[in-house]
Design a protein around this motif. Structure first.
Motif, mmCIF file in Angstrom:
data_model
loop_
_atom_site.group_PDB
_atom_site.id
_atom_site.type_symbol
_atom_site.label_atom_id
_atom_site.label_comp_id
_atom_site.label_asym_id
_atom_site.label_seq_id
_atom_site.Cartn_x
_atom_site.Cartn_y
_atom_site.Cartn_z
ATOM 1 N N ASN A 109 12.321 16.304 -2.870
ATOM 2 C CA ASN A 109 11.119 16.994 -2.403
ATOM 3 C C ASN A 109 11.501 17.927 -1.259
ATOM 4 O OD1 ASN A 109 11.466 15.363 -0.130
ATOM 5 N ND2 ASN A 109 9.433 14.471 -0.182
ATOM 6 N N TYR A 110 10.479 18.550 -0.663
ATOM 7 C CA TYR A 110 10.645 19.316 0.556
ATOM 8 C C TYR A 110 10.020 18.506 1.694
ATOM 9 C CZ TYR A 110 11.632 23.203 -2.619
ATOM 10 O OH TYR A 110 12.180 23.990 -3.596
ATOM 11 N N HIS A 111 10.616 18.552 2.866
ATOM 12 C CA HIS A 111 10.099 17.684 3.926
ATOM 13 C C HIS A 111 10.477 18.218 5.298
ATOM 14 C CE1 HIS A 111 14.058 15.858 4.974
ATOM 15 N NE2 HIS A 111 14.339 16.316 3.768
ATOM 16 N N ARG A 112 9.778 17.685 6.303
ATOM 17 C CA ARG A 112 10.107 18.021 7.698
ATOM 18 C C ARG A 112 9.405 17.032 8.627
ATOM 19 N NH1 ARG A 112 12.984 22.968 9.482
ATOM 20 N NH2 ARG A 112 13.291 22.553 11.671
ATOM 21 N N TYR A 113 10.123 16.554 9.632
ATOM 22 C CA TYR A 113 9.506 15.749 10.685
ATOM 23 C C TYR A 113 8.834 16.690 11.677
ATOM 24 C CZ TYR A 113 11.406 11.233 9.318
ATOM 25 O OH TYR A 113 11.668 10.074 8.647
ATOM 26 N N LEU A 114 7.544 16.493 11.890
ATOM 27 C CA LEU A 114 6.804 17.374 12.781
ATOM 28 C C LEU A 114 7.157 17.141 14.245
ATOM 29 C CD1 LEU A 114 3.237 17.459 11.196
ATOM 30 C CD2 LEU A 114 5.239 18.884 10.724
ATOM 31 N N ASP A 115 7.526 15.928 14.600
ATOM 32 C CA ASP A 115 7.833 15.603 15.998
ATOM 33 C C ASP A 115 9.013 16.416 16.513
ATOM 34 O OD1 ASP A 115 6.095 12.884 16.104
ATOM 35 O OD2 ASP A 115 7.234 13.018 14.234
ATOM 36 N N ASN A 116 9.887 16.836 15.587
ATOM 37 C CA ASN A 116 11.039 17.646 15.980
ATOM 38 C C ASN A 116 10.683 19.126 16.110
ATOM 39 O OD1 ASN A 116 12.594 15.329 15.846
ATOM 40 N ND2 ASN A 116 13.194 15.672 13.722
ATOM 41 N N LEU A 117 9.512 19.505 15.623
ATOM 42 C CA LEU A 117 9.097 20.905 15.664
ATOM 43 C C LEU A 117 8.277 21.244 16.902
ATOM 44 C CD1 LEU A 117 8.001 21.628 11.978
ATOM 45 C CD2 LEU A 117 10.158 22.207 13.074
ATOM 46 N N TYR A 118 7.517 20.247 17.379
ATOM 47 C CA TYR A 118 6.568 20.511 18.462
ATOM 48 C C TYR A 118 6.927 19.703 19.709
ATOM 49 C CZ TYR A 118 3.728 22.246 14.552
ATOM 50 O OH TYR A 118 3.276 22.908 13.448
ATOM 51 N N GLU A 119 7.204 20.386 20.779
ATOM 52 C CA GLU A 119 7.446 19.696 22.045
ATOM 53 C C GLU A 119 6.157 19.048 22.552
ATOM 54 O OE1 GLU A 119 8.972 20.776 26.566
ATOM 55 O OE2 GLU A 119 9.506 22.070 24.875
ATOM 56 N N ASP A 120 5.037 19.723 22.303
ATOM 57 C CA ASP A 120 3.719 19.217 22.665
ATOM 58 C C ASP A 120 2.967 18.925 21.376
ATOM 59 O OD1 ASP A 120 1.131 18.727 23.478
ATOM 60 O OD2 ASP A 120 0.912 20.565 24.646
ATOM 61 N N MET A 150 0.010 20.912 19.920
ATOM 62 C CA MET A 150 0.180 22.195 19.251
ATOM 63 C C MET A 150 0.134 22.055 17.735
ATOM 64 S SD MET A 150 0.404 24.453 21.610
ATOM 65 C CE MET A 150 1.080 25.854 20.714
ATOM 66 N N SER A 151 0.201 20.846 17.246
ATOM 67 C CA SER A 151 0.155 20.584 15.808
ATOM 68 C C SER A 151 -1.210 20.051 15.418
ATOM 69 C CB SER A 151 1.229 19.554 15.428
ATOM 70 O OG SER A 151 0.996 19.017 14.139
ATOM 71 N N ASN A 152 -1.858 20.693 14.459
ATOM 72 C CA ASN A 152 -3.141 20.188 13.964
ATOM 73 C C ASN A 152 -3.006 18.783 13.407
ATOM 74 O OD1 ASN A 152 -4.106 22.710 14.596
ATOM 75 N ND2 ASN A 152 -4.433 23.374 12.485
ATOM 76 N N ILE A 153 -1.938 18.551 12.651
ATOM 77 C CA ILE A 153 -1.744 17.250 12.013
ATOM 78 C C ILE A 153 -1.501 16.166 13.056
ATOM 79 C CG2 ILE A 153 -0.221 15.913 10.489
ATOM 80 C CD1 ILE A 153 0.174 18.516 8.876
ATOM 81 N N LEU A 154 -0.608 16.434 13.998
ATOM 82 C CA LEU A 154 -0.308 15.431 15.018
ATOM 83 C C LEU A 154 -1.484 15.184 15.952
ATOM 84 C CD1 LEU A 154 3.377 16.331 16.005
ATOM 85 C CD2 LEU A 154 2.564 14.615 14.377
ATOM 86 N N SER A 155 -2.402 16.122 15.998
ATOM 87 C CA SER A 155 -3.571 15.959 16.858
ATOM 88 C C SER A 155 -4.611 15.012 16.270
ATOM 89 C CB SER A 155 -4.233 17.325 17.118
ATOM 90 O OG SER A 155 -3.371 18.163 17.856
#
Length: 205
Positions: free
Chosen positions: A60-71, A74-79
């Motif tokens: 698949n395609y994937h990415r850890y969001l925690d590594n993308l956003y210092e705050d 700033m991420s809708n998903i992490l919020s």
């Protein structure tokens, strides 16, 4: 939000209509942004994709969001995705596992996955304590497959839009193969999965 609790052969929770309409709007805004070859990475052996005996399990395609956003704000998903820990979903569960696990969790990591034609995820377990998987796709559904099979008895959990499955990470699980017509490829019409891994250690992916 509709919550169903299961206790045999192991405890797990299915939550339908997990995210509210306004939360889904925020999530889809970010998914549209992320679904790009330079943002979501193709799982490979070199990129650390899950393997067993040298064979790649994860397609698949994937990415850890925690590594993308210092705050994380700033991420809708992490919020919005920590709502799982802000409610009594665990503590009202009769299973000893879910009743006690919230007292030990001290961190979590979030991964976005995207599956298109012929993508799948072989049998594996996660290196965390609790796994939460939320499935999303654009309706009407343009693919078949993408269901999750969990445990030795391979209990089938159907891939339903805005459905969340929560279970002990030690339980093995797999995703069966996605099938899509060629006319629907490369249009963000596949299967999205927001995976949340809750931990009690300093482990970081």
């Amino acid at each position: 939000m509709q919550i169903e609790k299961y206790y045999e052969p192991f405890p797990y929770i299915i939550i339908d209509d997990y995210y509210e309409k306004d939360e889904l709007s925020l999530i889809w805004e970010e998914l549209e942004f992320l679904t790009h070859p330079q943002k979501l990475r193709r799982a490979t052996k070199e990129s650390g994709g899950a393997q067993k005996d040298g064979k790649l399990l994860k397609y698949n395609y994937h990415r850890y969001l925690d590594n993308l956003y210092e705050d994380r704000n700033m991420s809708n998903i992490l919020s919005v995705n920590r709502k799982l820990f802000d409610q009594d979903i665990f503590k009202t569960n009769e299973s000893w596992f879910f009743q006690n696990v919230t007292n030990t969790i001290n961190m979590d990591f979030t991964q976005v996955g995207y599956y298109e034609n012929n993508d799948e995820y072989g049998l594996h377990h996660d290196h965390s304590v609790v796994t939460s998987l939320t499935w999303l796709y654009k309706e009407p559904k343009k693919f078949t497959g993408g269901d999750l099979y969990i445990g030795d008895s391979e209990i089938k959990i159907e891939c339903v839009n805005n459905r969340t499955l929560v279970f002990p990470s030690m339980i093995k699980h797999k995703v069966n193969t996605i099938h899509m017509k060629e006319e629907h490829l490369n249009q963000r019409l596949g299967r999205y999965c927001i995976s949340q891994f809750a931990l009690t250690s300093i482990y970081k992916p």
